[in-house]
Design an enzyme around this catalytic site. Structure first.
Site, PDB file in Angstrom:
ATOM      1  CD  GLN A 170      40.926  -7.657  19.700  1.00 20.13           C
ATOM      2  OE1 GLN A 170      40.343  -7.278  18.687  1.00 20.13           O
ATOM      3  NE2 GLN A 170      41.191  -8.894  19.855  1.00 20.13           N
ATOM      4  CG  PHE A 171      37.231 -11.043  24.843  1.00 19.33           C
ATOM      5  CD1 PHE A 171      37.810 -12.053  25.605  1.00 19.33           C
ATOM      6  CD2 PHE A 171      36.741 -11.480  23.727  1.00 19.33           C
ATOM      7  CE1 PHE A 171      38.073 -13.517  25.119  1.00 19.33           C
ATOM      8  CE2 PHE A 171      36.993 -12.565  23.241  1.00 19.33           C
ATOM      9  CZ  PHE A 171      37.578 -13.656  24.012  1.00 19.33           C
ATOM     10  CB  THR A 172      41.964 -10.799  23.146  1.00 20.38           C
ATOM     11  OG1 THR A 172      42.078 -10.117  22.126  1.00 20.38           O
ATOM     12  CG2 THR A 172      40.893 -12.169  22.737  1.00 20.38           C
TER      13      THR A 172
END
Length: 153
Positions: free
Chosen positions: A81-83
């Site tokens: 989950q890079f966000t």
């Protein structure tokens, strides 16, 4: 690294119509990395996730959360989950500049999977790094925690 940890009754990840990972009761871990993260961050996060006491002892009269996911026999589903490193300071379009690039993030994500498997003592389930994923879950509680390896909380 950062992680959003949710206690779930069930969770699954679907990619292109195929379920690629699923668990019953346990923890859904949304995990993101930033460029400065190291193996030390991975080990701290894996240990914390595996040992957090988020599960009740059914025999305890007060319903105290006395058991970790490892002790409760629950599963772990990890989703990249890079966000989690979005910056929303300017305007309304998030910036992703604080998130690690894939060539840095993928090895950290894979190391987290390995460390969690070792800490849990059994295989864990995963999403697919870099893919568009549909994540389904049934929160239990709900209990949701945000962990940050730099703050050590």
């Amino acid at each position: 690294m950062r992680a959003v940890v949710q206690r779930v009754r069930s969770a699954s990840v679907t990619v292109n119509g195929e379920i690629v990972g699923s668990i019953g009761a346990g923890l859904l871990v949304l995990a993101g990395a930033e460029p400065e993260d190291t193996a030390t961050d991975v080990e701290w996060l894996a240990s914390k996730v595996a040992n957090l006491r988020l599960f009740a002892d059914a025999s305890a009269p007060d319903g105290a959360l006395d058991f970790s996911v490892r002790e409760s026999g629950g599963g772990i589903l990890v989703v990249s989950q890079f966000t989690l490193f979005a910056s929303t300071r300017k305007g309304t379009r998030p910036s992703w500049h604080r998130a690690a690039k894939p060539e840095v993030a993928r090895p950290l994500y894979e190391a987290l999977i390995t460390a969690l498997t070792k800490a849990l003592g059994r295989p864990i389930q995963t999403g697919r790094f870099g893919k568009m994923m549909d994540v389904a879950l049934v929160n239990d509680g709900p209990i949701t925690l945000i962990l940050d390896t730099k703050a050590r909380e």
